[in-house]
Design a protein around this motif. Structure first.
Motif, PDB file in Angstrom:
ATOM      1  N   GLN A   1      32.320  51.594 -12.625  1.00 43.94           N
ATOM      2  CA  GLN A   1      32.290  52.275 -13.922  1.00 43.94           C
ATOM      3  C   GLN A   1      33.355  53.361 -13.992  1.00 43.94           C
ATOM      4  O   GLN A   1      34.017  53.531 -15.029  1.00 43.94           O
ATOM      5  CB  GLN A   1      30.903  52.880 -14.152  1.00 43.94           C
TER       6      GLN A   1
ATOM      7  N   THR B   1      36.643  51.733 -14.598  1.00 45.95           N
ATOM      8  CA  THR B   1      36.668  51.179 -15.956  1.00 45.95           C
ATOM      9  C   THR B   1      36.968  52.273 -16.971  1.00 45.95           C
ATOM     10  O   THR B   1      37.729  52.066 -17.930  1.00 45.95           O
ATOM     11  CB  THR B   1      35.331  50.496 -16.278  1.00 45.95           C
TER      12      THR B   1
ATOM     13  N   GLN C   1      37.065  46.487 -18.327  1.00 45.95           N
ATOM     14  CA  GLN C   1      36.045  46.653 -19.357  1.00 45.95           C
ATOM     15  C   GLN C   1      35.196  45.390 -19.485  1.00 45.95           C
ATOM     16  O   GLN C   1      33.959  45.453 -19.579  1.00 45.95           O
ATOM     17  CB  GLN C   1      36.712  46.964 -20.699  1.00 45.95           C
ATOM     18  N   GLN C   2      35.830  44.233 -19.457  1.00 48.33           N
ATOM     19  CA  GLN C   2      35.099  42.969 -19.574  1.00 48.33           C
ATOM     20  C   GLN C   2      34.217  42.715 -18.355  1.00 48.33           C
ATOM     21  O   GLN C   2      33.069  42.255 -18.493  1.00 48.33           O
ATOM     22  CB  GLN C   2      36.090  41.824 -19.762  1.00 48.33           C
TER      23      GLN C   2
ATOM     24  N   LEU D   1      32.844  44.953 -16.383  1.00 43.28           N
ATOM     25  CA  LEU D   1      31.698  45.863 -16.424  1.00 43.28           C
ATOM     26  C   LEU D   1      30.687  45.427 -17.482  1.00 43.28           C
ATOM     27  O   LEU D   1      29.469  45.376 -17.219  1.00 43.28           O
ATOM     28  CB  LEU D   1      32.167  47.293 -16.699  1.00 43.28           C
ATOM     29  N   GLU D   2      31.158  45.092 -18.675  1.00 41.86           N
ATOM     30  CA  GLU D   2      30.234  44.719 -19.749  1.00 41.86           C
ATOM     31  C   GLU D   2      29.479  43.431 -19.413  1.00 41.86           C
ATOM     32  O   GLU D   2      28.257  43.347 -19.610  1.00 41.86           O
ATOM     33  CB  GLU D   2      31.020  44.539 -21.055  1.00 41.86           C
ATOM     34  N   GLU D   3      30.178  42.424 -18.895  1.00 41.57           N
ATOM     35  CA  GLU D   3      29.521  41.155 -18.582  1.00 41.57           C
ATOM     36  C   GLU D   3      28.602  41.282 -17.368  1.00 41.57           C
ATOM     37  O   GLU D   3      27.570  40.613 -17.286  1.00 41.57           O
ATOM     38  CB  GLU D   3      30.576  40.066 -18.380  1.00 41.57           C
TER      39      GLU D   3
ATOM     40  N   ASP E   1      26.923  44.036 -16.607  1.00 37.78           N
ATOM     41  CA  ASP E   1      25.718  44.699 -17.121  1.00 37.78           C
ATOM     42  C   ASP E   1      24.873  43.736 -17.946  1.00 37.78           C
ATOM     43  O   ASP E   1      23.631  43.795 -17.923  1.00 37.78           O
ATOM     44  CB  ASP E   1      26.115  45.909 -17.963  1.00 37.78           C
ATOM     45  N   GLN E   2      25.519  42.838 -18.688  1.00 39.87           N
ATOM     46  CA  GLN E   2      24.793  41.846 -19.474  1.00 39.87           C
ATOM     47  C   GLN E   2      24.002  40.908 -18.559  1.00 39.87           C
ATOM     48  O   GLN E   2      22.833  40.595 -18.815  1.00 39.87           O
ATOM     49  CB  GLN E   2      25.770  41.044 -20.328  1.00 39.87           C
TER      50      GLN E   2
ATOM     51  N   SER F   1      19.217  44.757 -25.502  1.00 39.21           N
ATOM     52  CA  SER F   1      19.805  46.102 -25.512  1.00 39.21           C
ATOM     53  C   SER F   1      18.927  47.078 -24.730  1.00 39.21           C
ATOM     54  O   SER F   1      19.424  48.007 -24.093  1.00 39.21           O
ATOM     55  CB  SER F   1      19.996  46.583 -26.948  1.00 39.21           C
TER      56      SER F   1
ATOM     57  N   LYS G   1      19.728  46.554 -21.123  1.00 37.16           N
ATOM     58  CA  LYS G   1      21.041  47.123 -20.804  1.00 37.16           C
ATOM     59  C   LYS G   1      20.952  48.645 -20.685  1.00 37.16           C
ATOM     60  O   LYS G   1      21.618  49.248 -19.849  1.00 37.16           O
ATOM     61  CB  LYS G   1      22.058  46.730 -21.879  1.00 37.16           C
TER      62      LYS G   1
END
Length: 781
Positions: A247, A250, A271-272, A274-276, A278-279, A407, A410
């Motif tokens: 993080q 990122t 960024q991608q 980290l987001e994926e 976390d998803q 959400s 997350k």
């Protein structure tokens, strides 16, 4: 990991210089004492403070000019006693030249807008003046002795000799004192704050004394006598979890490429990733998998592997790395040992149908609801997640789990980052199985994140933008810790050429992606060097890399440095139980150090070599290598007895490797305790024989094992793989050995093979070779 919102962390410490010469030791001593920078800063530059400027002019210019004037006058009046005036004149000239040079250097720095307080370029006349003082003192005494001739206490000339010698020495000592005081005065004059001058004077004097002590230690050798070393460092350990480190990077570089998978041209930014991640972590929570549960990952290198690695780290779930070449019974062993709650698997790899293997273990898949397994053989396993587009009965698709995170889940993942601890277990990696049944080494965030960090520092990843070509498998610590974890430890870009190693794909990836570093075991580098298309690829972007997993032949290292243009390639040594790396060469080590040793201990790591009674042995004496430090695993998962076998109460980890350590702390592994062959009472190391046979012109690779026999206890059995287009006889190999080693080391048996049994990382499984040798000799069925 400390970060800011504006730029990535900057690091300034450099790898220590080579200890191969006295000059290298002196350089190291100056760096350790801080004297090098302090000296340079004191010699260069003057202050704008008027008081300091007057002192500077009086001491620096007036004294040498006075010496020249007095010396010239004394030489004219007393030619018979010429050694003193000549000394005064030469000393004055040298000092004046040096001081004028310093002034010019300072004024030039000011003219160019450079802060002379930061200028670290030393004055070359300093060293010249010191040499003059020493040489003149010696020559002057010789001259006095020759003038007065041989004498005894009854010789009247004796008192004159003693008088002149004492006078000469006193004058010489006075000049040396002048040099030291001058340096202190310069330091004082450069400090414009009157209230801190006393402190600054003490600091300058302290630097001088420290530098002198360091020079004395360097000149005396400062060699260690016992086989113990540790990796000193001014760089602290990271106190962060893997998820937090990712993080941080990122937030600093969200749009920078983090991962590239050449097959399919998949590219992901930080960024991608980290987001994926976390998803996916949120999707796992939705399935009821929580912090501390185990999730297995089974498959070749893929973007799904990377996302699973970081998703489990962000959720506090323990990731279990599973060898993609495992078959049903091995898979059952791993899942049963670790109590995995879920497994994420590829569809197939190298002829292995993963779903078919899982169905064999879990026949309940045929009638269970998707994602809700109740297995008789594996009661703790509840969910199978398959990577790919196909839908398999009883399983969930990876993409479905990725989309399942709400959400709310997350938000739980984000909140969890404040509660996860870096000492929590986060990864179980099974030993390679080169010597028998694999064991699950349990590692924490602290173990593997810091190991990745310090490996990268020794490679220079903190100094420049890094793109790492990673053809080694992710399931192994080489690919996961040394490889993909550099995203979180150094903000590096990781390039994966193909799902499994392929020489052509790897060369293409290096050339096309302009990689600066490449990893591999020696067999991988040999395959790349022998590829017919090698000259077509541009490899000039490379400057460093890692060769690990097995000893490297010297010819291979020479070709990697020369043909592949990797002068900064390093060799790493370690074990899965040690996160994995504990020893590593420096980029500027010579080739003999890179192939003859495993380097020096990593920062914050201790190492020792002991005898069979646990005593540290003298340098150069073979014994068992032991390590201790942040790298040491938490233990073997659910196996305290095996843990106690290798980690003693004092936290020393016993590697089982036989090694020697030299006086500078460089270590050489000569074999494993289990590889040592005792033939007729003589200890023979398999590695030593392999290195000799490898240089035979027909030999591509060689492996040596011991087989039990009645009379001598053990005999030596060599397995040899020929280079393409070459061949020779068993007698030719034995004759070659007889001229290069003691007769008791010459193999009794030689067998030619087309290939060796390998692990997925390319390491030879010697226990299988030993079984084959024993079958050949009818010792086993």
């Amino acid at each position: 990991m400390e970060t800011s919102s504006e730029k990535a962390p900057e690091y300034t410490d450099q790898p220590p210089p080579s200890y191969e010469s006295l000059f290298g030791k002196i350089k190291q001593a100056k760096q350790n004492s801080g004297g090098n920078v302090a000296f340079a800063q004191n010699v260069v530059g003057i202050t704008t403070n008027s008081f300091g400027y007057i002192i500077f002019l009086v001491l620096v210019l007036a004294i040498p000019i006075t010496c020249i004037v007095i010396g010239s006058s004394f030489l004219h009046q007393c030619p018979a006693q010429r050694y003193i005036p000549i000394y005064l004149i030469v000393f004055g000239v040298f000092t004046l030249i040096r001081d004028v040079s310093s002034l010019i250097q300072t004024f030039k720095a000011r003219k160019d807008g450079i802060d002379e307080n930061q200028q670290q370029k030393p004055n070359p006349f300093d060293g010249l003046l010191s040499c003059f003082l020493f040489a003149w003192f010696i020559c002057g005494n010789v001259w006095i002795y020759q003038t007065y001739g041989n004498f005894t206490t009854s010789n009247p000339a004796a008192s004159d000799y003693c008088h002149h010698t004492l006078f000469y020495f006193s004058f010489w000592l006075l000049n040396v004192t002048y040099i030291i005081l001058e340096k202190i005065t310069r330091a004082i004059s450069r400090n414009e704050n009157m209230q801190t001058r006393k402190l600054f004077r003490l600091t300058a004097l302290n630097n001088l004394l420290k530098c002198c002590r360091s020079y004395a230690q360097a000149s005396s050798g400062n060699k260690q006598k016992w086989s113990y070393a540790h990796g000193p460092s001014d760089t602290p350990l990271l106190g962060s979890t893997i998820g937090q480190a990712l993080q941080d990077w990122t937030e600093l570089r969200p749009d920078k490429e983090a991962a590239v998978f050449c097959k399919g041209n998949i590219r992901k930014t930080f960024q991608q990733i980290l987001e994926e991640s976390d998803q996916l972590a949120a999707g796992l929570l939705e399935l009821g998998i929580k912090r501390g549960d185990r999730v297995g990952i089974w498959g070749p290198n893929s973007i799904e592997w990377i996302l699973t690695q970081y998703a489990t780290a962000r959720a506090g779930i323990i990731l279990v790395n599973i060898n993609p070449m495992y078959i049903a019974n091995e898979m059952e062993y791993v899942l049963e040992q670790t109590g995995c709650k879920a497994i994420i698997a590829a569809e197939e790899f190298k002829g292995h149908d993963y779903y078919d293997i899982l169905f064999h273990l879990i026949p309940e898949l045929a009638r269970c609801e998707d994602g809700f397994i109740k297995s008789h053989r594996l009661p703790e396993l509840e969910t199978v997640i398959m990577i790919g587009k196909k839908k398999h009965q009883g399983t969930l698709k990876f993409s479905s789990v990725l989309e399942a995170g709400t959400s709310k889940r997350k938000a739980e993942i984000m909140d969890l980052q404040k509660r996860l601890q870096f000492d929590d277990p986060i990864n179980i990696q099974f030993t390679s199985g080169t010597t028998g049944s694999p064991k699950g080494a349990t590692l924490s965030h602290h173990n593997i994140l810091n190991n990745s960090y310090f490996i990268g520092r020794r490679l220079g990843y903190h100094e420049k933008e890094t793109r790492i070509c990673i053809p080694v498998p992710l399931y192994h610590c080489f690919g996961m810790v040394i490889g993909s974890l550099t995203m979180a430890s150094h903000g590096a870009t990781c390039v994966f050429p193909s799902p499994a190693f392929d020489a052509k794909n790897t060369l293409e990836a290096i050339s096309k992606e302009r990689c600066t570093s490449v990893y591999g075991v020696p067999t991988m580098f040999i395959d790349m060097l022998n590829h017919p298309d090698l000259p077509k690829y541009k490899l000039s972007s490379l400057y460093t890399g890692i060769m690990a997993g097995a000893p490297c032949p010297i010819e291979t290292m020479r070709e990697v440095i020369g043909i592949m243009e990797m002068p900064g390639v390093t060799v790493c040594y370690g074990t899965t139980e040690n996160s994995p790396v504990t020893f590593q060469n420096f980029r500027d080590d010579n080739i003999e150090k890179k192939i003859g040793t495993i380097g020096k201990p990593h920062p914050h790591v201790e190492a020792k070599v002991i005898d069979e009674y646990g005593n540290v042995v003298p340098c150069g004496t073979p014994g068992e290598l032991c390590t201790r430090g942040y790298t040491t695993m938490l233990g073997y998962w659910n196996n305290p007895a095996r843990t106690a076998d290798v980690i003693k109460p004092d936290r020393w980890y016993h590697t089982g490797d036989i090694a020697t350590m030299d006086e500078d702390g460089y270590c050489s592994v000569v074999g494993r305790i289990t590889d040592m062959i005792i033939r007729g009472g003589e200890n023979v190391y398999a590695f030593e024989i392999e290195q000799v046979i490898y240089h035979h012109p027909c030999v591509k690779d060689v492996q040596v094992v011991g087989v039990p026999v009645e009379r001598l206890g053990e005999e030596i059995y060599a397995f040899i793989e020929f280079k393409e287009g070459y061949t020779c006889t068993e007698e030719n190999i034995k004759d070659y050995c007889k001229t290069r080693m003691a007769r008791f080391k010459v193999p009794r048996y030689v067998k030619f093979v087309k290939e060796f049994p390998l692990t997925a990382t390319g390491k030879v499984q010697k226990f299988k070779l030993k079984n084959e040798a024993m079958r050949d000799l009818n010792l086993i069925d």
